[in-house]
Design an enzyme around this catalytic site. Structure first.
Site, PDB file in Angstrom:
ATOM      1  N   CYS A  82       0.840  -1.203   0.000  1.00  0.00           N
ATOM      2  CA  CYS A  82       0.000   0.000   0.000  1.00  0.00           C
ATOM      3  C   CYS A  82       0.882   1.262   0.000  1.00  0.00           C
ATOM      4  O   CYS A  82       1.636   1.463  -0.948  1.00  0.00           O
ATOM      5  CB  CYS A  82      -0.989  -0.034   1.164  1.00  0.00           C
ATOM      6  SG  CYS A  82      -2.350   1.149   0.981  1.00  0.00           S
TER       7      CYS A  82
ATOM      8  N   HIS B 103      -3.715  -4.774  -0.877  1.00  0.00           N
ATOM      9  CA  HIS B 103      -3.350  -5.430   0.376  1.00  0.00           C
ATOM     10  C   HIS B 103      -3.404  -6.946   0.196  1.00  0.00           C
ATOM     11  O   HIS B 103      -4.482  -7.532   0.265  1.00  0.00           O
ATOM     12  CB  HIS B 103      -4.315  -5.018   1.486  1.00  0.00           C
ATOM     13  CG  HIS B 103      -4.126  -3.632   1.975  1.00  0.00           C
ATOM     14  ND1 HIS B 103      -3.274  -3.309   3.010  1.00  0.00           N
ATOM     15  CD2 HIS B 103      -4.674  -2.461   1.567  1.00  0.00           C
ATOM     16  CE1 HIS B 103      -3.303  -2.006   3.224  1.00  0.00           C
ATOM     17  NE2 HIS B 103      -4.149  -1.470   2.361  1.00  0.00           N
TER      18      HIS B 103
ATOM     19  N   GLU C 116      -2.586  -9.170   2.261  1.00  0.00           N
ATOM     20  CA  GLU C 116      -3.029  -9.780   3.523  1.00  0.00           C
ATOM     21  C   GLU C 116      -4.540  -9.714   3.702  1.00  0.00           C
ATOM     22  O   GLU C 116      -5.098 -10.371   4.585  1.00  0.00           O
ATOM     23  CB  GLU C 116      -2.314  -9.128   4.711  1.00  0.00           C
ATOM     24  CG  GLU C 116      -2.838  -7.773   5.152  1.00  0.00           C
ATOM     25  CD  GLU C 116      -2.397  -6.599   4.294  1.00  0.00           C
ATOM     26  OE1 GLU C 116      -2.709  -5.457   4.675  1.00  0.00           O
ATOM     27  OE2 GLU C 116      -1.751  -6.820   3.243  1.00  0.00           O
TER      28      GLU C 116
END
EC number: 4.3.2.10
Length: 209
Positions: free
Chosen positions: A79, A185, A187
């Site tokens: 990011c 992202h 994750e």
């Protein structure tokens, strides 16, 4: 050991949890020695470009990050951790980035879309980056999760490894030598994101196939 850099401006818990779930030996650290002794490093970032750079500068970790990259240690930016690799951003006039990559960060120009760009979007891989590095085994048009209002425009566009469309074509990830970064992202991107993280854990360089 993979070190997630803690400088007070990243979603550290979810990133650490994703790496640990994949069996990686990982630590969260604000110590220069940990960064320099790592096998790989992760540079997360949440918030404004200028705030991230001020916090990173205050942490005293910039020299260690630059030295580790110069040594060839693989780095994954996430990011705003992608954006601060560049020279500067329209978001924070006069604030200098890490200057590890040439180029600047621009605001998304999408008058008919909501800003920030928030939610799932499909990746379009650059032909010279398909089945390499982070994207080994990842199908074209896979969906990942974004939350951002700005995107990087590299001076050398050949380092853009994937893009997506949101009112205009925007940089979704970059990859060059031992520097890799995602605007999205991983994750928070389900199985696709975990596979991308897995590729970083096991490969961690643009030349990996």
């Amino acid at each position: 050991m993979i070190t997630i850099i803690n400088y007070g401006a990243g979603n550290l818990f979810s990133v650490e949890k994703a790496f640990a779930a994949l069996g990686a030996e990982v630590c969260v650290s604000s110590n220069s020695a940990d960064i320099l002794s790592s096998d790989k490093i992760v540079l997360p970032g949440v918030g404004a470009f200028g705030d991230c750079m001020r916090q990173l500068s205050a942490s005293g970790l910039i020299p260690a990050i630059k030295e580790s990259v110069a040594k060839g240690i693989p780095l994954l930016g996430i990011c705003v951790g992608l954006q601060i690799l560049f020279e500067g951003s329209e978001e924070s006039s006069g604030v200098e980035g890490l200057n590890l990559l040439r180029g600047r960060v621009r605001k998304i120009s999408a008058p008919h879309e909501k800003i920030p760009h928030m939610g799932w979007n499909a990746l379009e891989f650059a032909e010279n980056h398909r089945e390499k590095g982070l994207f080994k085994g990842i199908p074209q048009s896979s969906y990942v999760y974004f939350v951002h209002s700005y995107y990087a425009v590299p001076e050398d566009m050949s380092i853009v490894s994937s893009s997506c469309y949101y009112g205009e074509k925007i940089t979704a990830s970059i990859s060059t030598e031992n520097i890799m970064a995602t605007q999205f992202h991983p994750e928070k991107s389900g199985d696709v994101g975990l596979n991308i993280i897995q590729n970083f854990i096991h490969n961690g360089s643009e030349g990996s196939t």
